[in-house]
Design a protein around this motif. Structure first.
Motif, PDB file in Angstrom:
ATOM      1  N   ARG A 141       0.837  -1.193   0.000  1.00 31.49           N
ATOM      2  CA  ARG A 141       0.000   0.000   0.000  1.00 31.49           C
ATOM      3  C   ARG A 141       0.879   1.253   0.000  1.00 31.49           C
ATOM      4  O   ARG A 141       1.885   1.317   0.718  1.00 31.49           O
ATOM      5  N   PRO A 142       0.516   2.261  -0.760  1.00 29.23           N
ATOM      6  CA  PRO A 142       1.405   3.423  -0.937  1.00 29.23           C
ATOM      7  C   PRO A 142       1.649   4.242   0.315  1.00 29.23           C
ATOM      8  O   PRO A 142       2.631   4.984   0.381  1.00 29.23           O
ATOM      9  N   VAL A 143       0.794   4.123   1.331  1.00 28.15           N
ATOM     10  CA  VAL A 143       0.950   4.956   2.517  1.00 28.15           C
ATOM     11  C   VAL A 143       2.284   4.732   3.226  1.00 28.15           C
ATOM     12  O   VAL A 143       2.825   5.628   3.878  1.00 28.15           O
ATOM     13  N   TRP A 144       2.881   3.537   3.053  1.00 26.54           N
ATOM     14  CA  TRP A 144       4.091   3.199   3.797  1.00 26.54           C
ATOM     15  C   TRP A 144       5.330   3.949   3.307  1.00 26.54           C
ATOM     16  O   TRP A 144       6.344   3.975   3.997  1.00 26.54           O
ATOM     17  N   ARG A 145       5.252   4.553   2.141  1.00 23.62           N
ATOM     18  CA  ARG A 145       6.440   5.267   1.657  1.00 23.62           C
ATOM     19  C   ARG A 145       6.824   6.425   2.580  1.00 23.62           C
ATOM     20  O   ARG A 145       7.959   6.889   2.546  1.00 23.62           O
ATOM     21  N   HIS A 146       5.895   6.885   3.388  1.00 27.63           N
ATOM     22  CA  HIS A 146       6.185   8.014   4.277  1.00 27.63           C
ATOM     23  C   HIS A 146       7.089   7.620   5.442  1.00 27.63           C
ATOM     24  O   HIS A 146       7.563   8.482   6.168  1.00 27.63           O
ATOM     25  N   TRP A 147       7.313   6.333   5.615  1.00 28.61           N
ATOM     26  CA  TRP A 147       8.245   5.876   6.655  1.00 28.61           C
ATOM     27  C   TRP A 147       9.601   5.482   6.083  1.00 28.61           C
ATOM     28  O   TRP A 147      10.448   4.988   6.801  1.00 28.61           O
ATOM     29  N   ASN A 148       9.784   5.698   4.797  1.00 24.83           N
ATOM     30  CA  ASN A 148      11.036   5.300   4.164  1.00 24.83           C
ATOM     31  C   ASN A 148      11.915   6.525   3.958  1.00 24.83           C
ATOM     32  O   ASN A 148      11.509   7.489   3.309  1.00 24.83           O
ATOM     33  N   PRO A 149      13.138   6.524   4.519  1.00 25.68           N
ATOM     34  CA  PRO A 149      14.025   7.681   4.360  1.00 25.68           C
ATOM     35  C   PRO A 149      14.616   7.801   2.961  1.00 25.68           C
ATOM     36  O   PRO A 149      15.177   8.843   2.626  1.00 25.68           O
ATOM     37  N   ALA A 150      14.499   6.748   2.167  1.00 24.77           N
ATOM     38  CA  ALA A 150      15.081   6.791   0.823  1.00 24.77           C
ATOM     39  C   ALA A 150      14.237   7.693  -0.073  1.00 24.77           C
ATOM     40  O   ALA A 150      13.014   7.539  -0.145  1.00 24.77           O
ATOM     41  N   PRO A 151      14.852   8.626  -0.764  1.00 27.73           N
ATOM     42  CA  PRO A 151      14.098   9.505  -1.671  1.00 27.73           C
ATOM     43  C   PRO A 151      13.375   8.692  -2.746  1.00 27.73           C
ATOM     44  O   PRO A 151      13.905   7.719  -3.270  1.00 27.73           O
ATOM     45  N   GLU A 152      12.157   9.099  -3.024  1.00 32.63           N
ATOM     46  CA  GLU A 152      11.341   8.497  -4.081  1.00 32.63           C
ATOM     47  C   GLU A 152      11.079   7.018  -3.846  1.00 32.63           C
ATOM     48  O   GLU A 152      10.830   6.257  -4.789  1.00 32.63           O
ATOM     49  N   ALA A 153      11.130   6.576  -2.603  1.00 34.28           N
ATOM     50  CA  ALA A 153      10.837   5.173  -2.304  1.00 34.28           C
ATOM     51  C   ALA A 153       9.344   4.906  -2.452  1.00 34.28           C
ATOM     52  O   ALA A 153       8.513   5.753  -2.122  1.00 34.28           O
ATOM     53  N   ASP A 154       9.003   3.735  -2.953  1.00 33.42           N
ATOM     54  CA  ASP A 154       7.601   3.379  -3.151  1.00 33.42           C
ATOM     55  C   ASP A 154       7.022   2.605  -1.972  1.00 33.42           C
ATOM     56  O   ASP A 154       5.807   2.476  -1.860  1.00 33.42           O
ATOM     57  N   GLY A 155       7.859   2.045  -1.109  1.00 37.48           N
ATOM     58  CA  GLY A 155       7.362   1.215  -0.025  1.00 37.48           C
ATOM     59  C   GLY A 155       8.025   1.537   1.293  1.00 37.48           C
ATOM     60  O   GLY A 155       8.740   2.531   1.418  1.00 37.48           O
ATOM     61  N   PRO A 156       7.795   0.694   2.296  1.00 40.66           N
ATOM     62  CA  PRO A 156       8.349   0.941   3.625  1.00 40.66           C
ATOM     63  C   PRO A 156       9.827   0.585   3.683  1.00 40.66           C
ATOM     64  O   PRO A 156      10.367  -0.049   2.760  1.00 40.66           O
ATOM     65  N   PRO A 157      10.521   0.984   4.754  1.00 43.31           N
ATOM     66  CA  PRO A 157      11.880   0.480   4.957  1.00 43.31           C
ATOM     67  C   PRO A 157      11.873  -1.043   4.937  1.00 43.31           C
ATOM     68  O   PRO A 157      10.868  -1.676   5.309  1.00 43.31           O
ATOM     69  N   PRO A 158      12.953  -1.667   4.499  1.00 46.61           N
ATOM     70  CA  PRO A 158      12.938  -3.121   4.280  1.00 46.61           C
ATOM     71  C   PRO A 158      12.491  -3.948   5.478  1.00 46.61           C
ATOM     72  O   PRO A 158      11.859  -4.987   5.300  1.00 46.61           O
ATOM     73  N   ASP A 159      12.795  -3.511   6.692  1.00 44.18           N
ATOM     74  CA  ASP A 159      12.492  -4.353   7.847  1.00 44.18           C
ATOM     75  C   ASP A 159      11.284  -3.876   8.642  1.00 44.18           C
ATOM     76  O   ASP A 159      10.970  -4.446   9.691  1.00 44.18           O
ATOM     77  N   LEU A 160      10.580  -2.853   8.189  1.00 47.31           N
ATOM     78  CA  LEU A 160       9.492  -2.306   8.995  1.00 47.31           C
ATOM     79  C   LEU A 160       8.366  -3.311   9.196  1.00 47.31           C
ATOM     80  O   LEU A 160       7.865  -3.486  10.304  1.00 47.31           O
ATOM     81  N   MET A 161       7.953  -4.002   8.134  1.00 44.37           N
ATOM     82  CA  MET A 161       6.874  -4.974   8.273  1.00 44.37           C
ATOM     83  C   MET A 161       7.274  -6.114   9.206  1.00 44.37           C
ATOM     84  O   MET A 161       6.468  -6.606  10.003  1.00 44.37           O
ATOM     85  N   ASP A 162       8.547  -6.540   9.132  1.00 46.16           N
ATOM     86  CA  ASP A 162       9.004  -7.605  10.023  1.00 46.16           C
ATOM     87  C   ASP A 162       8.941  -7.159  11.480  1.00 46.16           C
ATOM     88  O   ASP A 162       8.567  -7.934  12.365  1.00 46.16           O
ATOM     89  N   ARG A 163       9.334  -5.922  11.718  1.00 45.57           N
ATOM     90  CA  ARG A 163       9.308  -5.413  13.092  1.00 45.57           C
ATOM     91  C   ARG A 163       7.874  -5.291  13.613  1.00 45.57           C
ATOM     92  O   ARG A 163       7.593  -5.613  14.771  1.00 45.57           O
ATOM     93  N   LEU A 164       6.983  -4.830  12.763  1.00 45.44           N
ATOM     94  CA  LEU A 164       5.584  -4.751  13.168  1.00 45.44           C
ATOM     95  C   LEU A 164       4.998  -6.142  13.405  1.00 45.44           C
ATOM     96  O   LEU A 164       4.292  -6.376  14.394  1.00 45.44           O
ATOM     97  N   ARG A 165       5.288  -7.056  12.509  1.00 45.04           N
ATOM     98  CA  ARG A 165       4.749  -8.403  12.644  1.00 45.04           C
ATOM     99  C   ARG A 165       5.207  -9.063  13.941  1.00 45.04           C
ATOM    100  O   ARG A 165       4.447  -9.797  14.589  1.00 45.04           O
TER     101      ARG A 165
END
Length: 345
Positions: free
Chosen positions: A289-313
Motif C-alpha cells: 500500500r502506498p501509505v508506507w512510503r512516508h516511513w522510508n528515508p530513501a528519496p522516491e521510495a515506493d514502499g516501507p523500509p525493508p524491515d518495517l513490516m518484520d518489526r511490526l509483525r
C-alpha cells in the motif's frame, strides 16, 4: 434488489437519519484534552474523571492490575492518573465510552462488536507507535522509536500523545451502524450475506448499499453531533483516503491511522476487525500500500523500509496484551512484557 448501487450519490452528512449512541458526557471533554497541544496536566483529567464513577472504577482497576505490579493498592484516581500517564489514562476513559455499549455486547452484533473493539485498540496503539517513529513535522523515520508495552505507555505518551485517540476512533462509524442497524450489521459483517450480490463492490460501497451510508460518513455525522474535535472528525471521515483530506487533521496523523489500520488487519484475527467481505491481507499486501512510503528515508521510495513490516509483525503478541489491558481481560498475572526494538532504523 439492485446489483449495482455504485451509481447512487453518496449522501451528505446533514441528510443522514441516524441515532447517536448514548455515550457518557465525559467523552467529548476527554477528547478535547487529548487534542490540546502538549496535553500532560493530570489535574484537568482528574477533574473530569472524578465525576464519572464508571471511569474512576476502571482506572483504579487498571492501576491495581498485574501490569503495574504495585505492592500497595491505589484508591485515589488522581494518583492513578499521574502514575499511568495522562494520555494513557485518557485513552482508557475513551475506550470505556465504547465498552459501555451493553446493548451491542449482548445483541445480534455481539461478535462484531468484540472484534471491532480489539481492532480499534490495536489501531490506536499502532498509530501512536508509528507517529513516534516520525520526527516532529517530518515525514521520515526517526531513529530509536519503539512500540510500547501497556505498562510503559504513559511515559512516552505524556511526551507526545499523538494519534492514540485518532486510531482508537477511526472506525467509530461502524459502532454507529451497529447501534442503528444491528440486524443488518450482523448480516453484513458477520454473515457476509450481501457479498454475492455485489462481487465487484468495495467495502464502503456495500455499506452504502445496505445502510444508505458508509461507516466513514456515519462516524463523521455522529462525531459532529457529539462535538468531537474537528481534527478527529476529519480522521473518522477520511482515514481511508488520507491524501484526499482537506480538513483540520494533520496529514501525518491521517497517514499513521491508515497505516496502523492496515497493520492491525495484517496481524490477523482477532485484531483484523470487521468488514463486509472476506478480504485477507498478508504482510506483503500490507507493505504494497502506498501509505508506507512516508516511513522510508530513501528519496522516491515506493514502499516501507525493508524491515518495517518484520518489526511490526513481531509485535503482534505485545499488541494482543495491550488490547487485553484496555478491554479489561487481563487481571491475571502476565509474563514480563517484551520491550520493543526500534520501529525503523
Amino acid at each position: 434488489m439492485s446489483n449495482d448501487p455504485t451509481h447512487s450519490p453518496a449522501p451528505a452528512l446533514r441528510d443522514l437519519d441516524l441515532s447517536v449512541p448514548p455515550f457518557p458526557r465525559t467523552l467529548p471533554r476527554v477528547l478535547e484534552l487529548l487534542h490540546e497541544p502538549g496535553f500532560t496536566d493530570p489535574e484537568a483529567l482528574t477533574e473530569i474523571v472524578q465525576h464519572d464513577p464508571a471511569a474512576t472504577a476502571r482506572l483504579l482497576k487498571q492501576i491495581n492490575s498485574a501490569y503495574y505490579g504495585l505492592r500497595r493498592s491505589i484508591s485515589d484516581v488522581g494518583r492513578a492518573i499521574r502514575m499511568m500517564g495522562t494520555t494513557t489514562a485518557a485513552g482508557s476513559v475513551v475506550s470505556l465510552g465504547m465498552l459501555r455499549m451493553d446493548e451491542l455486547a449482548d445483541g445480534p452484533v455481539e461478535a462484531c462488536f468484540q472484534r471491532f473493539i480489539r481492532h480499534s485498540e490495536a489501531t490506536g496503539f499502532l498509530t501512536r507507535s508509528l507517529l513516534d517513529s516520525l520526527s516532529p513535522g517530518d515525514d521520515g523515520p526517526a531513529p530509536g522509536a519503539q512500540l510500547e508495552s501497556p505498562a510503559d505507555a504513559g511515559a512516552s505518551a505524556a511526551a507526545t500523545g499523538r494519534g492514540f485517540a485518532e486510531g482508537l476512533l477511526h472506525d467509530f462509524g461502524k459502532l454507529v451502524l451497529f447501534y442503528n442497524y444491528p440486524e443488518k450489521a450482523a448480516a453484513l459483517y458477520e454473515e457476509k450475506r450481501f457479498r454475492d450480490h455485489l462481487q465487484e463492490a468495495d467495502d464502503r460501497t456495500l455499506e452504502r448499499f445496505v445502510f444508505g451510508c458508509d461507516h466513514c460518513q456515519a462516524g463523521a455525522y455522529a462525531a459532529l453531533e457529539l462535538n468531537f474535535p474537528t481534527a478527529l472528525v476529519d480522521v473518522v471521515r477520511h482515514h481511508h483516503d488520507p491524501e484526499g483530506a482537506t480538513g483540520d487533521a494533520s496529514p501525518s496523523v491521517l497517514r499513521a491511522v491508515r497505516a496502523a489500520n492496515l497493520a492491525a488487519k495484517a496481524m490477523g484475527a482477532p485484531l483484523a476487525g470487521v468488514a463486509p467481505t472476506e478480504e485477507p491481507i498478508d504482510w506483503a499486501a500490507c507493505a504494497a500500500r502506498p501509505v508506507w512510503r512516508h516511513w522510508n528515508p530513501a528519496p522516491e521510495a515506493d514502499g516501507p523500509p525493508p524491515d518495517l513490516m518484520d518489526r511490526l509483525r513481531a509485535k503482534r503478541g505485545m499488541v494482543m496484551l495491550f488490547t487485553d489491558f484496555f478491554v479489561g481481560a487481563s487481571d491475571a498475572e502476565e509474563p514480563d512484557l517484551p520491550f520493543g526494538e526500534p520501529l525503523a532504523a
